[in-house]
Design an enzyme around this catalytic site. Structure first.
Site, PDB file in Angstrom:
ATOM      1  NE  ARG A 152       2.125  -5.260  11.190  1.00  0.00           N
ATOM      2  CZ  ARG A 152       3.140  -4.967  10.387  1.00  0.00           C
ATOM      3  NH1 ARG A 152       4.336  -5.509  10.596  1.00  0.00           N
ATOM      4  NH2 ARG A 152       2.977  -4.151   9.391  1.00  0.00           N
ATOM      5  CE  LYS A 203      -2.321  -1.098   3.804  1.00  0.00           C
ATOM      6  NZ  LYS A 203      -1.804  -2.410   4.207  1.00  0.00           N
ATOM      7  NE  ARG A 212       6.430  -0.839  10.378  1.00  0.00           N
ATOM      8  CZ  ARG A 212       5.339  -0.822   9.636  1.00  0.00           C
ATOM      9  NH1 ARG A 212       5.323  -0.219   8.460  1.00  0.00           N
ATOM     10  NH2 ARG A 212       4.246  -1.422  10.080  1.00  0.00           N
ATOM     11  NE  ARG A 255       7.583  -2.881   5.774  1.00  0.00           N
ATOM     12  CZ  ARG A 255       6.285  -2.586   5.720  1.00  0.00           C
ATOM     13  NH1 ARG A 255       5.758  -2.061   4.631  1.00  0.00           N
ATOM     14  NH2 ARG A 255       5.484  -2.846   6.749  1.00  0.00           N
ATOM     15  NE  ARG A 304      -4.488  -1.682  10.156  1.00  0.00           N
ATOM     16  CZ  ARG A 304      -3.367  -1.154   9.648  1.00  0.00           C
ATOM     17  NH1 ARG A 304      -3.313   0.114   9.348  1.00  0.00           N
ATOM     18  NH2 ARG A 304      -2.308  -1.902   9.445  1.00  0.00           N
TER      19      ARG A 304
HETATM   20  P1  AMP Z   1       0.791  -0.068   9.119  1.00  0.00           P
HETATM   21  O1  AMP Z   1       1.953   0.841   8.943  1.00  0.00           O
HETATM   22  O2  AMP Z   1      -0.419   0.391   8.330  1.00  0.00           O
HETATM   23  O3  AMP Z   1       1.095  -1.515   8.911  1.00  0.00           O
HETATM   24  O4  AMP Z   1       0.325   0.094  10.649  1.00  0.00           O
HETATM   25  C1  AMP Z   1       1.188  -0.278  11.716  1.00  0.00           C
HETATM   26  C2  AMP Z   1       0.399  -0.365  13.014  1.00  0.00           C
HETATM   27  O5  AMP Z   1      -0.171   0.912  13.319  1.00  0.00           O
HETATM   28  C3  AMP Z   1      -0.767  -1.323  12.998  1.00  0.00           C
HETATM   29  O6  AMP Z   1      -0.376  -2.661  13.236  1.00  0.00           O
HETATM   30  C4  AMP Z   1      -1.617  -0.746  14.131  1.00  0.00           C
HETATM   31  O7  AMP Z   1      -1.079  -1.089  15.405  1.00  0.00           O
HETATM   32  C5  AMP Z   1      -1.430   0.738  13.966  1.00  0.00           C
HETATM   33  N1  AMP Z   1      -2.469   1.286  13.062  1.00  0.00           N
HETATM   34  C6  AMP Z   1      -2.282   1.863  11.830  1.00  0.00           C
HETATM   35  N2  AMP Z   1      -3.439   2.250  11.278  1.00  0.00           N
HETATM   36  C7  AMP Z   1      -4.405   1.908  12.166  1.00  0.00           C
HETATM   37  C8  AMP Z   1      -5.804   2.000  12.174  1.00  0.00           C
HETATM   38  N3  AMP Z   1      -6.477   2.535  11.127  1.00  0.00           N
HETATM   39  N4  AMP Z   1      -6.483   1.560  13.259  1.00  0.00           N
HETATM   40  C9  AMP Z   1      -5.832   1.043  14.315  1.00  0.00           C
HETATM   41  N5  AMP Z   1      -4.514   0.877  14.356  1.00  0.00           N
HETATM   42  C10 AMP Z   1      -3.798   1.293  13.306  1.00  0.00           C
END
Ligand code: AMP
Length: 369
Positions: free
Chosen positions: A325, A193, A313, A307, A268
């Site tokens: 996740r 994404k 991360r 990654r 989400r």
């Molecule tokens: P990402 O970078 O999109 O993979 O997000 C990393 C982490 O951020 C996720 O595993 C969640 O812990 C938190 N996070 C990101 N976006 C959301 C969301 N829309 N709702 C809840 N937690 C989020």
């Protein structure tokens, strides 16, 4: 939202609300007139739907006819009102009820009063479905009003914008803010994404908001939001809805002039999807589509582990957290496919291939929105 000629209109008054107002007006008029048989006169063109529904609801005998007067050009109410056409009937001694779809400046009404002054009617009553008090400049009494509305241009239910929109069964309001293109980029962690959003934002001149990136920025800067989010993110759990929604709203507000957004990692959950719809609605806008990148789980794990070697991360370097996740995605987030499918806004895109190939697939989908 609908487009008529060059302008966008948003839903404003539902068929149910119109129906309620029309029924109430018909009953009020009937109660006031007792056994008298009124002549209802609709003012064409705009009133045809209102008159039709009104007389169907009118519980007693009545006569119905139409006259034509006004000329409206585009969105501006024209100053020079044309002459009356269609009044052939003798109305001497009759109770006449004018049925108007809308009264704004009152210019048409002025003309109606001027013409009916010499008709010898017993009484002339005015009933209008919609009334714009802020625009009304005359003193004529309005005996029956269906609904007061703000001084904004409306179409539908007989009212048009340059000839279009009269056939719509509900009423729409002119959207005055600029038209935006808003895309939700969807898919499990590791679907690509973020990578794709970077290409799409350039091509379509959109603002990219990644909630994950915003959380990580806050963590790096040790803000209160960052400290809170970290406790969830490190385990691969979702940050609570309200925290995430408030943050997202603040990010959108920071970009008030944007031509549109790419939402990456948001929504989400169902609550987030609803909040996003409300937010877009408050901006006279909407989500145009959800583009979902389909990638198999094992490829996701492989990509995220790779990654993790460079991203720093924590949630990318531990296979257990990565799998969690992905599980959270299927348990809590994947249901959004249904949410957007119901609105005909879900578009699945194959997420396996070269970055360029996938960008091209996404662009093809966006161009069709
Ligand atoms: P990402 O970078 O999109 O993979 O997000 C990393 C982490 O951020 C996720 O595993 C969640 O812990 C938190 N996070 C990101 N976006 C959301 C969301 N829309 N709702 C809840 N937690 C989020």
């Amino acid at each position: 939202m609908i487009k008529l000629h060059d302008k966008y209109f948003k839903p404003f008054i539902s068929t149910q609300e119109i129906d309620d107002a029309v029924t109430r007006m018909a009953n009020d008029v009937a109660n006031d007139l007792g056994d008298e048989i009124p002549v209802f006169i609709g003012i064409l063109n705009g009133s045809f739907m209102f008159v039709s529904d009104f007389v169907k609801q009118y519980p007693k005998p009545c006569e119905v006819t139409f006259i034509k007067l006004a000329s409206y050009e585009g969105v501006k109410s024209s100053e020079d009102i044309q002459r009356l056409i269609g009044l052939t009937q003798d109305l001497t001694g009759r109770t006449v009820v004018i049925l108007e779809d809308i009264i704004d400046t009152g210019n048409t009404l002025h003309e109606v009063h001027r013409i009916f002054k010499n008709e010898g009617v017993k009484q002339l009553l005015i009933a209008t479905l919609f009334y714009k008090p802020e625009a009304y400049k005359k003193d004529f009494k309005l005996h029956y009003v269906g609904k007061e509305i703000p001084n904004k241009f409306i179409v539908g239910y007989g009212l048009d914008y340059d000839g279009l929109g009269r056939d719509l069964p509900e009423v729409y309001q002119l959207k005055t803010t600029q038209h935006m293109t808003n895309i939700v980029l969807f898919g499990p962690p590791g679907a690509g994404k973020g990578t794709q959003a970077n290409f799409l934002k350039e091509k379509y001149n959109l603002v990219h908001i990644s909630t994950g990136d915003v959380f990580r920025f806050n963590i790096k800067n040790e803000t209160a939001l960052g400290v809170l989010a970290k406790s969830y993110m490190d385990k691969g759990h979702l940050v609570p809805d309200q925290v995430t929604i408030d943050m997202l709203e603040a990010e959108v507000e920071k970009n008030a002039d944007a031509e549109g957004f790419i939402f990456d990692g948001f929504p989400r959950t169902n609550a987030q999807a609803k909040a996003l719809d409300e937010l877009m609605n408050s901006k006279d806008s909407q989500i145009n589509g959800m583009l979902a990148l389909d990638v198999e789980d094992e490829v996701l794990v492989e990509r995220l582990m790779e990654r993790g070697k460079t991203s720093g991360r924590k949630d990318d370097s531990d296979e257990g957290i990565i799998r969690n996740r992905i599980k959270v995605y299927y348990d809590e987030t994947a249901i959004l496919e249904e949410y957007y499918t119901e609105q005909n806004k879900y578009f699945g895109v194959d997420g396996i291939g070269s970055i360029e190939e996938i960008t091209e697939r996404l662009c093809n989908a966006i161009d069709k929105l």
